[in-house]
Each structure stands twice: as structure tokens, then as C-alpha cells.
Design a protein around this motif. Structure first.
Motif, PDB file in Angstrom:
ATOM      1  N   GLY A   1     -28.700  25.972  23.111  1.00 31.77           N
ATOM      2  CA  GLY A   1     -29.978  25.483  23.515  1.00 31.77           C
ATOM      3  C   GLY A   1     -29.940  24.026  23.041  1.00 31.77           C
ATOM      4  N   ALA A   2     -31.093  23.039  22.752  1.00 31.33           N
ATOM      5  CA  ALA A   2     -31.092  21.956  22.382  1.00 31.33           C
ATOM      6  C   ALA A   2     -30.836  21.937  20.968  1.00 31.33           C
ATOM      7  N   ALA A   3     -30.516  20.602  20.491  1.00 37.59           N
ATOM      8  CA  ALA A   3     -29.981  20.436  18.917  1.00 37.59           C
ATOM      9  C   ALA A   3     -31.211  20.154  18.200  1.00 37.59           C
ATOM     10  N   GLU A   4     -32.657  19.721  18.967  1.00 37.40           N
ATOM     11  CA  GLU A   4     -33.684  19.416  18.248  1.00 37.40           C
ATOM     12  C   GLU A   4     -34.761  19.841  19.035  1.00 37.40           C
ATOM     13  N   GLY A   5     -35.967  20.225  18.189  1.00 39.47           N
ATOM     14  CA  GLY A   5     -37.162  20.675  18.826  1.00 39.47           C
ATOM     15  C   GLY A   5     -37.770  21.766  17.721  1.00 39.47           C
ATOM     16  N   ARG A   6     -38.830  22.329  18.086  1.00 36.25           N
ATOM     17  CA  ARG A   6     -39.710  23.131  17.361  1.00 36.25           C
ATOM     18  C   ARG A   6     -38.843  24.125  16.998  1.00 36.25           C
ATOM     19  N   LYS A   7     -38.026  25.172  17.967  1.00 37.34           N
ATOM     20  CA  LYS A   7     -37.249  25.912  17.691  1.00 37.34           C
ATOM     21  C   LYS A   7     -36.309  26.143  16.500  1.00 37.34           C
ATOM     22  N   VAL A   8     -35.599  24.892  16.525  1.00 33.74           N
ATOM     23  CA  VAL A   8     -34.483  24.436  15.824  1.00 33.74           C
ATOM     24  C   VAL A   8     -35.107  23.946  14.414  1.00 33.74           C
ATOM     25  N   ASP A   9     -36.051  23.208  14.382  1.00 35.33           N
ATOM     26  CA  ASP A   9     -36.838  23.142  13.060  1.00 35.33           C
ATOM     27  C   ASP A   9     -37.252  24.341  12.369  1.00 35.33           C
ATOM     28  N   LEU A  10     -37.795  25.332  13.108  1.00 40.43           N
ATOM     29  CA  LEU A  10     -38.160  26.486  12.509  1.00 40.43           C
ATOM     30  C   LEU A  10     -37.336  27.196  11.988  1.00 40.43           C
ATOM     31  N   VAL A  11     -36.046  27.338  12.495  1.00 40.00           N
ATOM     32  CA  VAL A  11     -34.823  28.143  12.260  1.00 40.00           C
ATOM     33  C   VAL A  11     -34.372  27.578  10.679  1.00 40.00           C
ATOM     34  N   ARG A  12     -34.205  26.197  10.838  1.00 41.15           N
ATOM     35  CA  ARG A  12     -33.871  25.303   9.717  1.00 41.15           C
ATOM     36  C   ARG A  12     -34.999  25.468   8.686  1.00 41.15           C
ATOM     37  N   ARG A  13     -36.074  25.566   8.793  1.00 43.90           N
ATOM     38  CA  ARG A  13     -37.234  25.741   7.640  1.00 43.90           C
ATOM     39  C   ARG A  13     -37.012  27.165   7.131  1.00 43.90           C
ATOM     40  N   ASN A  14     -37.176  28.076   7.758  1.00 36.08           N
ATOM     41  CA  ASN A  14     -37.538  29.435   7.512  1.00 36.08           C
ATOM     42  C   ASN A  14     -36.227  30.273   7.500  1.00 36.08           C
ATOM     43  N   GLY A  15     -35.199  30.076   8.310  1.00 33.76           N
ATOM     44  CA  GLY A  15     -33.978  30.790   7.999  1.00 33.76           C
ATOM     45  C   GLY A  15     -34.158  32.411   8.353  1.00 33.76           C
ATOM     46  N   TRP A  16     -35.202  32.611   9.003  1.00 34.89           N
ATOM     47  CA  TRP A  16     -35.520  34.183   9.362  1.00 34.89           C
ATOM     48  C   TRP A  16     -36.264  34.210  10.738  1.00 34.89           C
ATOM     49  N   ALA A  17     -35.629  35.290  11.672  1.00 33.27           N
ATOM     50  CA  ALA A  17     -36.461  35.331  12.853  1.00 33.27           C
ATOM     51  C   ALA A  17     -36.323  36.812  13.314  1.00 33.27           C
ATOM     52  N   GLY A  18     -37.154  36.869  14.172  1.00 32.28           N
ATOM     53  CA  GLY A  18     -37.315  38.379  14.826  1.00 32.28           C
ATOM     54  C   GLY A  18     -36.983  38.232  16.380  1.00 32.28           C
ATOM     55  N   PHE A  19     -36.654  39.366  17.235  1.00 29.11           N
ATOM     56  CA  PHE A  19     -36.590  39.304  18.646  1.00 29.11           C
ATOM     57  C   PHE A  19     -36.876  40.402  19.247  1.00 29.11           C
ATOM     58  N   GLU A  20     -37.061  40.353  20.670  1.00 31.60           N
ATOM     59  CA  GLU A  20     -37.419  41.713  21.212  1.00 31.60           C
ATOM     60  C   GLU A  20     -36.577  41.590  22.652  1.00 31.60           C
ATOM     61  N   LEU A  21     -36.036  42.682  22.947  1.00 31.60           N
ATOM     62  CA  LEU A  21     -35.236  42.786  24.378  1.00 31.60           C
ATOM     63  C   LEU A  21     -35.931  43.970  24.954  1.00 31.60           C
ATOM     64  N   ASP A  22     -36.222  43.778  26.319  1.00 26.05           N
ATOM     65  CA  ASP A  22     -36.985  44.773  27.112  1.00 26.05           C
ATOM     66  C   ASP A  22     -36.185  45.083  28.389  1.00 26.05           C
ATOM     67  N   THR A  23     -36.210  46.353  28.792  1.00 26.16           N
ATOM     68  CA  THR A  23     -35.552  46.664  30.235  1.00 26.16           C
ATOM     69  C   THR A  23     -36.329  47.824  30.643  1.00 26.16           C
ATOM     70  N   GLY A  24     -36.141  47.973  31.769  1.00 27.51           N
ATOM     71  CA  GLY A  24     -36.763  49.343  32.650  1.00 27.51           C
ATOM     72  C   GLY A  24     -38.283  48.979  32.675  1.00 27.51           C
ATOM     73  N   TYR A  25     -38.840  47.890  32.992  1.00 26.52           N
ATOM     74  CA  TYR A  25     -40.287  47.667  32.882  1.00 26.52           C
ATOM     75  C   TYR A  25     -40.697  48.394  34.276  1.00 26.52           C
ATOM     76  N   ARG A  26     -41.572  48.974  34.455  1.00 25.13           N
ATOM     77  CA  ARG A  26     -42.293  49.532  35.585  1.00 25.13           C
ATOM     78  C   ARG A  26     -43.736  49.896  35.410  1.00 25.13           C
ATOM     79  N   LEU A  27     -44.701  49.030  35.994  1.00 23.32           N
ATOM     80  CA  LEU A  27     -46.165  49.189  36.073  1.00 23.32           C
ATOM     81  C   LEU A  27     -46.633  50.665  36.329  1.00 23.32           C
ATOM     82  N   GLN A  28     -47.255  51.594  35.803  1.00 26.66           N
ATOM     83  CA  GLN A  28     -47.775  52.581  36.219  1.00 26.66           C
ATOM     84  C   GLN A  28     -49.145  52.609  36.478  1.00 26.66           C
ATOM     85  N   GLY A  29     -49.394  52.842  37.899  1.00 26.11           N
ATOM     86  CA  GLY A  29     -51.162  52.679  38.085  1.00 26.11           C
ATOM     87  C   GLY A  29     -51.809  53.955  37.760  1.00 26.11           C
ATOM     88  N   ALA A  30     -53.048  53.529  38.012  1.00 21.09           N
ATOM     89  CA  ALA A  30     -54.013  54.789  37.669  1.00 21.09           C
ATOM     90  C   ALA A  30     -55.486  54.753  38.498  1.00 21.09           C
TER      91      ALA A  30
END
Length: 101
Positions: A1-30
Motif C-alpha cells: 500500500g501507500a507509504a503514508e497516510g492514516r493507516k501507516v500512521d496508526l501502525v507506527r503509533r500503535n504497533g497493534w492491529a486486528g483483522f477479519e476475513l469472511d467467506t461463504g456469505y449468503r443472505l438468508q431471507g425470512a
């Protein structure tokens, strides 16, 4: 990604991050709006994150991304591209999974 910006600033400042990966999404109607739900599988994690500094480690990270995305591991990266890109490394220390089918 970009070498500057909010994301990189937060990484440098906090040094901790979370992530989420999703798969198989299907809307189930009712019949009623509140009865709608979604089926999915997810992995959620967190851990220390840092900006990768050396060209060698950047290349290893970029190769891993390309191997995952393309199933091919034989990539070369021009020096100018490696110099221009910001590669982040997150070492997941905590993981959890969820499945709603």
C-alpha cells in the motif's frame, strides 16, 4: 500500500492491529424483516504489526501475497516498485473463528 497516510500512521503509533476475513456469505431471507440473517464463516485475529523496512523482507511479503492470490510463486519485483510500496507485517497472536450457516 501507500507509504503514508492514516493507516501507516496508526501502525507506527500503535504497533497493534486486528483483522477479519469472511467467506461463504449468503443472505438468508425470512417472512419478517427482523428474521433476515446471513450465513458466513470468519476468522478474526489480532497482534503486533509493523512496517517492513528491508527490500528483501518486502520481496518475501509481496511474493507471499502473490502466491496466495495467483497460486504461483515465481514473481520478480522491480527495485523501483519495492522502494515505492509499503508492506506491513502482522503476526497474529490471537485467533478466533465463527461459522453461522
Amino acid at each position: 500500500g501507500a507509504a503514508e497516510g492514516r493507516k501507516v500512521d496508526l501502525v507506527r503509533r500503535n504497533g497493534w492491529a486486528g483483522f477479519e476475513l469472511d467467506t461463504g456469505y449468503r443472505l438468508q431471507g425470512a417472512e419478517a424483516a427482523c428474521g433476515y440473517t446471513a450465513a458466513f464463516q470468519s476468522v478474526i485475529g489480532e497482534g503486533p504489526i509493523r512496517v517492513v523496512e528491508t527490500a528483501e523482507e518486502k520481496r518475501r511479503g509481496l511474493a507471499a501475497i502473490m502466491r496466495q492470490a495467483t497460486c504461483c510463486g515465481d514473481w520478480t519485483f522491480p527495485d523501483a516498485a519495492v522502494d515505492a510500496v509499503c508492506v506491513l507485517r502482522l503476526d497474529a497472536e490471537e485467533l478466533s473463528c465463527k461459522e453461522h450457516l
